[in-house]
Design an enzyme around this catalytic site. Structure first.
Site, PDB file in Angstrom:
ATOM      1  N   SER A 238       0.676  -1.094   0.026  1.00 35.16           N
ATOM      2  CA  SER A 238       0.025   0.047  -0.226  1.00 35.16           C
ATOM      3  C   SER A 238       0.924   1.279   0.089  1.00 35.16           C
ATOM      4  O   SER A 238       0.390   2.372  -0.318  1.00 35.16           O
ATOM      5  CB  SER A 238      -0.846   0.045   1.206  1.00 35.16           C
ATOM      6  OG  SER A 238      -0.208   0.073   2.324  1.00 35.16           O
TER       7      SER A 238
ATOM      8  N   HIS B 219      -5.659  -4.660  -1.216  1.00 33.98           N
ATOM      9  CA  HIS B 219      -5.338  -3.322  -2.259  1.00 33.98           C
ATOM     10  C   HIS B 219      -5.434  -3.912  -3.608  1.00 33.98           C
ATOM     11  O   HIS B 219      -4.725  -3.146  -4.522  1.00 33.98           O
ATOM     12  CB  HIS B 219      -4.184  -2.687  -2.032  1.00 33.98           C
ATOM     13  CG  HIS B 219      -4.105  -1.515  -0.507  1.00 33.98           C
ATOM     14  ND1 HIS B 219      -4.753  -0.396  -0.815  1.00 33.98           N
ATOM     15  CD2 HIS B 219      -3.839  -1.818   0.454  1.00 33.98           C
ATOM     16  CE1 HIS B 219      -4.745   0.095   0.430  1.00 33.98           C
ATOM     17  NE2 HIS B 219      -4.078  -0.577   1.009  1.00 33.98           N
TER      18      HIS B 219
ATOM     19  N   LYS C 194     -12.501  -1.875   1.570  1.00 35.76           N
ATOM     20  CA  LYS C 194     -11.981  -0.743   0.846  1.00 35.76           C
ATOM     21  C   LYS C 194     -12.735  -0.677  -0.462  1.00 35.76           C
ATOM     22  O   LYS C 194     -13.920  -0.170  -0.453  1.00 35.76           O
ATOM     23  CB  LYS C 194     -10.718  -1.210   0.444  1.00 35.76           C
ATOM     24  CG  LYS C 194      -9.634  -1.010   1.785  1.00 35.76           C
ATOM     25  CD  LYS C 194      -7.957  -1.442   1.622  1.00 35.76           C
ATOM     26  CE  LYS C 194      -7.279  -1.033   2.779  1.00 35.76           C
ATOM     27  NZ  LYS C 194      -6.677  -1.872   3.580  1.00 35.76           N
TER      28      LYS C 194
HETATM   29  C1  LIG Z   1      -6.575  -2.350   4.960  1.00 41.70           C
HETATM   30  C2  LIG Z   1      -5.600  -3.485   5.079  1.00 41.70           C
HETATM   31  C3  LIG Z   1      -5.900  -4.804   6.057  1.00 41.70           C
HETATM   32  C4  LIG Z   1      -6.941  -4.718   7.144  1.00 41.70           C
HETATM   33  O1  LIG Z   1      -8.294  -4.478   6.579  1.00 41.70           O
HETATM   34  P1  LIG Z   1      -9.497  -4.505   7.574  1.00 41.70           P
HETATM   35  O2  LIG Z   1     -10.525  -5.327   6.979  1.00 41.70           O
HETATM   36  O3  LIG Z   1      -9.771  -2.939   7.468  1.00 41.70           O
HETATM   37  O4  LIG Z   1      -9.159  -4.961   8.764  1.00 41.70           O
HETATM   38  C5  LIG Z   1      -5.251  -5.931   5.991  1.00 41.70           C
HETATM   39  N1  LIG Z   1      -4.217  -5.978   4.909  1.00 41.70           N
HETATM   40  C6  LIG Z   1      -3.876  -5.196   4.217  1.00 41.70           C
HETATM   41  C7  LIG Z   1      -2.738  -5.277   3.105  1.00 41.70           C
HETATM   42  C8  LIG Z   1      -4.680  -3.995   3.951  1.00 41.70           C
HETATM   43  O5  LIG Z   1      -4.261  -2.901   3.167  1.00 41.70           O
END
Ligand SMILES: *Cc1c(COP(=O)(O)O)cnc(C)c1O
Length: 437
Positions: free
Chosen positions: A224, A252, A283
């Site tokens: 990210s 992502h 997301k």
């Molecule tokens: C955002 C993210 C998470 C966490 O996801 P949530 O559902 O908000 O707990 C885990 N791994 C990665 C790579 C992320 O970018």
């Protein structure tokens, strides 16, 4: 009266009016006594934390939260700002967080299935829509079955310790997400960190664990901070050579990366090659909350029996499940979502590159505008906000020293005009701050 401020307001007004019930008086005396004895420990805690807070602030890494007074969107209202702000820092990749059909589906599920389950899944917390969503996700990824979690953080936290023992080994990219790191910490397998996307180092580590019962290579699909992609074809080659399993966190990527949004596997044209995928619904896929693990049926069966964040935490709320089902339906049935984000990403990246900026990453909607200096990144982001554009500067310790950047995140919901507006602001401010000529 100040000593009873912890009482409910009805009780305080009863006291004021002289209608004192003995129950309230007894409680307030007890609490006053308890607090007088106990206040030392609490003061001690506060003084320790105050020092930590001061240290964080002195280091310049204290994070203030901006208060948004509208729904998540490309145009947001922010407390203390009169005009709407163009948002380039949400993970709202497909613009589904406030999409009318997603909101409507959430309302429908809320009305039909209620606010929540008041139960974990295995007691009485599984509804038909949970099963529907799990099936939809498994089909989307071409996997056998899926287990939902309250978040992807929980999916990653619940995988490793449920499956791996001291006889097993896990090999993890050094820049993996915190939730993978924490998940691995909880398990008793032998642990190895390989250098970021470095296949020679991964292979060296695989050679060390040839005796292990199970070997798991764990990586983010897309990282990210850099918008760069794990070399899945090479990882799979090594996995095959050394008999290892592949575990990829697709937060992502799910919903928008690869031609039809099926993620990094699809980006490389290798759908179905990865053994275990975890991802988020918080997301691109509706943006509300929730995560999942998808893979072999026997794995999902065991996770339902053993995975602690699944067993001991409440079911996903029906409205959130309804939103995710609709978000998936939309992006599967209407290719314009993934087409728009890909076009927008190209438009931004090519205009910025042409203007002289360095954009890291590999054609991903995460577009890190590399600036180098931490202070420059902060000032740049502040001046962008003055132009009505919300972007965030990242610097050490989130990214390596001298690699400070502004991370721009493109959405399918941005209009061409909005993308151009952001580019124009970058160019004007970039010239003013001598970043470009
Ligand atoms: C955002 C993210 C998470 C966490 O996801 P949530 O559902 O908000 O707990 C885990 N791994 C990665 C790579 C992320 O970018």
């Amino acid at each position: 009266m100040c000593g009873v401020s912890w009482l409910p307001s009805s009780a305080i007004s009863a006291l004021r009016r002289g209608r004192v019930t003995s129950r309230f008086l007894i409680q307030s005396k007890d609490v006053a006594l308890y607090r007088s004895v106990h206040s030392n420990a609490s003061e001690h805690l506060k003084s320790i934390l105050r020092e930590e807070i001061n240290n964080i602030k002195a280091a310049g890494t204290w994070k203030e939260e901006r208060i948004i007074t509208s729904s998540q969107s490309t145009l947001i209202s922010v407390a203390g700002q009169n005009t709407k702000i163009l948002n380039f820092c949400a993970n709202n990749y497909l613009g589904l967080s406030n999409h009318p059909e997603v909101v409507h589906a959430a309302k429908t599920a809320l009305e039909k299935y209620g606010a929540g389950l008041s139960s974990v899944r295995f007691i009485c917390g599984t509804q038909s829509i949970h099963k529907e969503l799990e099936k939809k996700i498994a089909d989307f990824h071409c996997k056998e079955d899926t287990i939902l979690y309250p978040s992807c953080f929980d999916a990653n936290g619940g995988f490793f310790e449920s499956v791996l023992t001291p006889k097993d080994a896990v090999l993890s990219d050094e820049l993996n997400h915190a939730s993978i790191i924490d998940g691995i910490r909880l398990c008793k397998a032998q642990k190895f960190r390989y250098k970021h996307r470095d296949m020679a180092d991964l292979e060296e580590n695989l050679k060390k664990v040839s005796d292990a019962r199970l070997k798991v290579i764990a990586t983010d699909g897309v990282f990210s901070m850099d918008g760069n992609v794990a070399p899945l074809p090479d990882i799979c080659k090594l996995a095959q050579k050394y008999g290892a399993l592949t575990f990829v966190d697709e937060c992502h990527a799910t919903g928008f990366f690869g031609k039809t949004g099926r993620g990094t596997e699809e980006f490389y044209g290798m759908m179905g090659a990865i053994d275990i995928i975890t991802s988020t619904l918080g997301k691109a896929v509706g943006g509300a909350a929730g995560g999942y693990t998808t893979g072999p049926k026997e794995l999902i069966d065991i996770l339902r029996q053993r995975s602690r964040p699944y067993l001991f935490s409440n079911s996903m709320p029906p409205a959130v499940v309804g939103a995710a089902v609709k978000a998936l339906d939309l992006l599967i049935n209407d290719s314009s979502f993934t087409e728009r984000i890909q076009k927008n990403t190209e438009r931004f990246r090519s205009a910025m590159t042409k203007a002289g900026f360095t954009i890291a990453g590999e054609n991903h909607p995460i577009c890190p505008v590399m600036l180098g200096d931490a202070k420059l990144a902060t000032i740049f982001a502040e001046q962008m906000l003055c132009r009505g554009i919300y972007v965030i500067g990242f610097s050490y310790p989130v990214v390596p020293k001298d690699k400070a950047r502004i991370r721009v995140q493109i959405s399918a919901a941005h209009t061409k005009d909005e993308i151009d507006k952001a580019v124009n602001a970058f160019v004007d401010i970039g010239k003013k701050l001598n970043v470009i000529k």
